[in-house]
Enzyme design. Structure first.
Site, short mmCIF file in Angstrom:
data_model
loop_
_atom_site.label_atom_id
_atom_site.label_comp_id
_atom_site.label_asym_id
_atom_site.label_seq_id
_atom_site.Cartn_x
_atom_site.Cartn_y
_atom_site.Cartn_z
N ASP A 513 -45.38 -9.41 -7.61
CA ASP A 513 -44.78 -10.38 -6.68
C ASP A 513 -43.36 -10.74 -7.12
O ASP A 513 -42.76 -10.09 -7.99
CB ASP A 513 -45.69 -11.62 -6.57
N ASP A 514 -42.85 -11.76 -6.52
CA ASP A 514 -41.50 -12.27 -6.71
C ASP A 514 -41.15 -12.43 -8.20
O ASP A 514 -41.98 -12.84 -9.00
CB ASP A 514 -41.46 -13.65 -6.02
N ARG A 593 -35.85 -23.78 0.23
CA ARG A 593 -36.27 -23.06 -0.97
C ARG A 593 -35.05 -22.41 -1.64
O ARG A 593 -35.10 -21.26 -2.08
CB ARG A 593 -37.33 -22.01 -0.62
N LYS A 626 -45.07 -6.02 -0.01
CA LYS A 626 -45.31 -7.32 0.65
C LYS A 626 -43.95 -7.82 1.10
O LYS A 626 -43.06 -8.06 0.29
CB LYS A 626 -45.94 -8.28 -0.36
N TRP A 627 -43.75 -7.94 2.41
CA TRP A 627 -42.46 -8.31 3.01
C TRP A 627 -42.53 -9.80 3.35
O TRP A 627 -43.27 -10.20 4.23
CB TRP A 627 -42.24 -7.47 4.26
N ASP A 628 -41.73 -10.55 2.64
CA ASP A 628 -41.82 -12.02 2.78
C ASP A 628 -40.62 -12.55 3.56
O ASP A 628 -39.59 -11.86 3.73
CB ASP A 628 -41.85 -12.64 1.37
N ASN A 630 -39.24 -16.52 3.49
CA ASN A 630 -39.62 -17.85 3.03
C ASN A 630 -38.83 -19.02 3.61
O ASN A 630 -38.86 -20.11 3.06
CB ASN A 630 -39.53 -17.90 1.50
N ASP A 698 -50.41 -19.63 2.03
CA ASP A 698 -50.37 -19.76 0.57
C ASP A 698 -51.52 -20.61 0.07
O ASP A 698 -51.73 -20.74 -1.13
CB ASP A 698 -49.04 -20.38 0.14
C1 GLA Z 1 -44.18 -16.97 -0.58
C2 GLA Z 1 -45.46 -16.20 -0.44
C3 GLA Z 1 -46.21 -16.22 -1.75
C4 GLA Z 1 -45.34 -15.64 -2.84
C5 GLA Z 1 -44.03 -16.39 -2.91
C6 GLA Z 1 -43.07 -15.74 -3.89
O1 GLA Z 1 -44.43 -18.31 -0.72
O2 GLA Z 1 -46.24 -16.72 0.59
O3 GLA Z 1 -47.40 -15.48 -1.64
O4 GLA Z 1 -45.09 -14.29 -2.59
O5 GLA Z 1 -43.41 -16.45 -1.66
O6 GLA Z 1 -41.87 -16.40 -3.95
#
Ligand code: GLA
Length: 880
Positions: A513-514, A593, A626-628, A630, A698
């Site tokens: 992840d991030d 954010r 996983k393409w986010d 935010n 989340d």
């Molecule tokens: C969003 C996603 C989480 C995670 C964070 C990472 O909030 O929904 O699942 O990937 O970003 O910054």
């Protein structure tokens, strides 16, 4: 009953003229009667219009009369009597099928003397949609006007009588002496239903349209019996603003010359079979005053009772036309409708269904978030006709707008019908459409069920697996994500140390992840690094490839988190290209954010984002992303778009986003893609078609997920819904696993810290899931007990051939060990009952290992092994 227009008692003859008639001496009366009743001689093959089925003729008052005036007295126009003809009352319409076999139509028309010299009407003769003759306004007391119209080649004749423009009072109209000369030997003409109608039909659903007297297109409200009626102006389909329509329009345009009105007439339709069971209907409309055309498209999926509906707008005016409102749909329904929609927020997405009766006035569901549809309101809803629907009962129409930007769904109840107008949110989105460019609206999905919500979802799931998502029939890999375990705090070793334990519990893919990128501005928290998509050299000195290779060596696939549309001000990218972000001039940028959205309408940004995605996904051994996304738009300003095009940002952004998603999906066909947007901000079919699964929220507390997943399942196949086992909420591991296994199972756990007993439960759950995930991926879902309502939730999946089923029970509150009734099983086949991965220490189910027919199980139920809060149970039913 009193005729509202003539003020006379309906059904009573006209005393005035009858009285005059009986006042005449007997001989005169006999003579007159003989004269009136003697049928004039006509050429062979001539058909008196009054011999046709006059029940098909519409009238503004009373019913059409054969060889009589509307009042029942002999036809008489300014004293001239006619033995034959039709007495009608404006406004009136009669449609006759000729099939090209007729020669001539002749008649004498005028206002019948029974109107006592009052009334005014116009007679119009129409052949195949073209006006062949019209009388001009004729008034009461005026002489009969002869009509003779050539009908050679005409298929359908329409005879209309209008009210002459002053209301229908005393409009007693006579088609006297009316006859059609047919070709020798031709079959006689036939009276048709008064309006040209056509329907879009699926197995159990029909949407019926009608061409109006005014040339406009109308729709019969779903659920309302209007089979013969002339539809009122309010029932125009895809109504346009500015020319008489006063309710919520579907289209509002400002033409190149500044005219703010549009008036579309119906031109015709075309229907083509795309593949078996799938038909495309195109309805063509145009504005006779402008070179402006609208095509309404409907793709019907026969077996699924599903319609994809969208609109295409095009023009050839002298300059751009400004589209202020361009909805995807404008369906009309009866007024007895309950709407169920889903409101929420971050961490609470889609978990609070709201059901309300649609009362007069407008109910609006919308979002103004720009780069995503949802955070608060999902663009999916259902409408129950004639009372609330249940899982197994009721007429329901589900709607879902496939659009990842600001949307609006309005339900405009004018107390006669409800219009559902859904599409791109017109809010601040005026679009300047250039000549010869086609504007295509997003697709609206409609699904119809006459057996309640369960059938509605199963049909939608069937469609979605084929058309709504990527690889919809393929079970997904069980993945382990590090986000909830590590947050931003990791490096090569910390991650690599997770691979062996991941493999040991049965994980198939590791998702990083991030936090893996950024050098000058390392991504060690959410304040920096977005935009600088190079692996952090301190954490990953040799880039990501060695980590991905290490995962593969451990028998795992490797995936990666990206958020290509975003930038932190603390990034090299932002310092180099401060003008690439979406913000408003003269306003301090508003961060969410700590980040801003890159302006995807700018070609340089499109190139940058594609290069970023392409570079990352081309890394050897990366086979999942996983393409986010935010944040959403709060300051919609583009330094790329000209000042007069700022309102197009909302729409152009989403189109550019889809182009990017499409390119990604096509360029990396074997890389699975997860759709995420700060939780469930992009859960809709516009984006999902490029993705294999979506991240619903989340919030991964399984108690919350049991509710949320239930609600998402109304509209999305459970296999598309990523459901991860986490420690959120500190629920028992067995319960968390069971909830996650009812969708697309994954994990977000630090396995190095997981107690042995929980690890054993998890390992068992993953093993069990691999046995049943094909049933979850391709099976029919039956929602059995709503967790919002009682103390538990229950659902079961049945494989397409009904040889297997899987039943889930989640106990949210303490309850009794109550039986649960499965659905959808094959009644005659024999199923072995077996609890999968039972919770340690709980006694076995009484039916464990026993065999029952489907009918027995559906009638006598299954007694699950759980009864206390936070217990759960999964039962496999297998005929093999
Ligand atoms: C969003 C996603 C989480 C995670 C964070 C990472 O909030 O929904 O699942 O990937 O970003 O910054």
């Amino acid at each position: 009953m009193v005729d509202q227009f003539t003020g006379k008692l309906a059904g009573w003859p006209n005393f005035h003229s009858v009285f005059q008639f009986v006042k005449l001496p007997l001989l005169k009366r006999l003579l007159l009667t003989a004269l009136v009743c003697a049928a004039p001689s006509v050429p062979a093959g001539t058909i008196w219009l009054s011999s046709l089925d006059l029940t098909q003729m519409t009238t503004g008052w009373s019913v059409a009369k054969a060889d009589r005036g509307i009042m029942g007295t002999p036809i008489s126009i300014r004293g001239e009597k006619f033995a034959r003809g039709i007495g009608t009352h404006a406004t009136s319409r009669f449609r006759v099928k000729l099939d090209g076999n007729a020669n001539r139509f002749t008649a004498q028309v005028g206002v019948d003397d029974s109107a006592g010299g009052q009334g005014s009407v116009e007679f119009i003769v129409i052949g195949d949609g073209k006006v062949l003759w019209h009388s001009g306004v004729l008034r009461g007391g005026g002489a009969a006007r002869p009509v003779a119209v050539n009908l050679v080649g005409i298929q359908t004749l329409v005879l209309r009588v209008t009210d002459g423009g002053d209301g229908e009072g005393y409009d007693h109209a006579d088609w006297a002496d009316a006859k059609i000369e047919m070709n020798p030997g031709a079959p006689p003409p036939v009276a048709l239903a008064p309006y040209e109608t056509f329907s879009l039909k699926t197995k159990a659903f029909a949407l019926t349209f009608q061409a109006g007297d005014d040339g406009r297109l109308y729709q019969r409200p779903i659920g309302m019996d209007e089979s013969k009626a002339r539809l009122p102006r309010d029932d125009e389909f895809y109504p346009q603003a500015g020319d008489g329509y006063v309710w919520e329009p579907a289209l509002q345009a400002v033409h190149a010359d500044g005219n703010t009105s549009t008036a579309l007439v119906y031109d015709g339709l075309a229907q083509t079979n795309e593949t078996a069971g799938i038909e495309l209907t195109s309805i063509y409309l145009h504005d006779p005053a402008y070179p402006f055309v609208v095509t309404l498209r409907f793709r019907t999926h026969y077996n699924e009772d599903l319609i994809e509906e969208w609109t295409e707008i095009r023009h050839q005016e002298s300059g751009p036309v400004t589209l202020q409102r361009m909805s995807s749909t404008s369906l009309l329904l009866t007024t007895n409708v309950y709407l169920t929609h889903f409101f929420g927020d971050w961490g609470k997405e889609m978990m609070a269904p709201i059901t309300e009766r649609l009362t007069p006035g407008i109910k609006v569901l919308d979002s103004k978030l720009g780069v995503r549809a949802d955070q608060f309101q999902n663009p999916s809803f259902f409408l129950a006709l004639n009372g609330k629907a249940t899982e197994t009962n009721g007429e329901v129409l589900a709607g879902s707008l496939a659009w990842s930007g600001s949307f609006q769904c309005e339900f405009d109840n004018n107390d006669r019908a409800i219009r559902a107008v859904c599409g791109i949110n017109p809010f601040a989105s005026a679009y300047h459409l250039k000549p010869d460019v086609t504007f295509v609206t997003p697709k609206m999905l409609w699904v119809w069920s006459v057996h309640g919500l369960g059938e509605m979802s199963r049909k939608l799931d069937n469609w979605a697996r084929d058309f709504g998502m990527r690889d919809g029939h393929k079970p997904r890999p069980v993945l382990l994500n590090n986000w909830e375990a590590t947050g931003f705090n990791y490096d090569f070793d910390r991650i690599a140390n997770l691979f062996a334990p991941a493999k040991a519990v049965g994980t198939e893919l590791f998702l990083l992840d991030d936090g893996w990128f950024g050098n000058k501005f390392p991504r060690v928290n959410d304040d920096a690094g977005l935009g600088d998509w190079q692996a952090n050299r301190k954490r990953f000195p040799n880039g990501l490839a060695p980590l991905a290779a290490d995962a593969v060596q451990h028998g795992l696939r490797f995936g990666i988190w990206i958020e290509p549309e975003m930038v932190n001000p603390n990034s090299v990218l932002f310092h180099e290209h401060p003008d690439w972000v979406i913000c408003q001039p003269e306003r301090p940028p508003e961060l969410q954010r700590n980040q801003l959205v890159l302006d995807l309408t700018r070609p340089a940004v499109q190139t940058f984002e594609w290069r970023t995605i392409n570079n990352i996904l081309s890394t050897p051994d990366i086979t999942y992303a996983k393409w986010d996304c935010n944040r959403y738009l709060t300051q919609p300003g583009s330094s790329y778009l000209a000042p007069d095009r700022q309102s197009e940002l909302w729409i152009d952004y989403v189109h550019a986003l889809y182009a990017l998603m499409d390119k990604t999906a096509k360029s990396f066909p074997d890389t699975e893609l997860m759709l995420c947007s700060g939780g469930g901000g992009r859960v809709e079919y516009g984006a999902l078609k490029y993705f294999d699964e979506f991240w619903p929220s989340d919030n991964t507390d399984p108690v919350v997920r049991a509710l949320m997943q239930w609600d998402y399942s109304y509209f999305f196949p459970p296999m598309a819904l990523a459901s991860h086992v986490t420690l959120s909420g500190h629920r028992p591991m067995h319960f968390a696993c069971c909830v996650a296994m009812s969708a697309c199972l994954g994990m977000d756990l630090d396995l190095t810290k997981l107690p042995a007993q929980d690890k054993a439960i998890l390992t068992g759950a993953i093993g069990a899931y691999k046995q049943i995930r094909d049933v979850i991926a391709t099976g029919d879902l039956y929602r059995l007990e709503d967790p919002h309502q009682g103390f538990r939730g229950a659902l079961n999946f049945v494989s397409p051939d009904r040889s297997r089923a899987v039943l889930f029970v989640f106990q949210l509150k303490d309850g009794q060990n109550a039986p649960v009734y499965p659905q959808g099983l094959d009644p005659v086949r024999r199923y072995t009952v077996h609890e999968l991965n039972p919770a340690p220490g709980r006694p076995a189910m009484p039916q464990e290992g026993k065999i029952f027919t489907g009918a027995e199980l559906m009638r006598d139920a299954i007694l699950p092994s759980c009864s206390k809060a936070l217990e759960a149970c999964i039962v496999e039913l297998d005929t093999r």
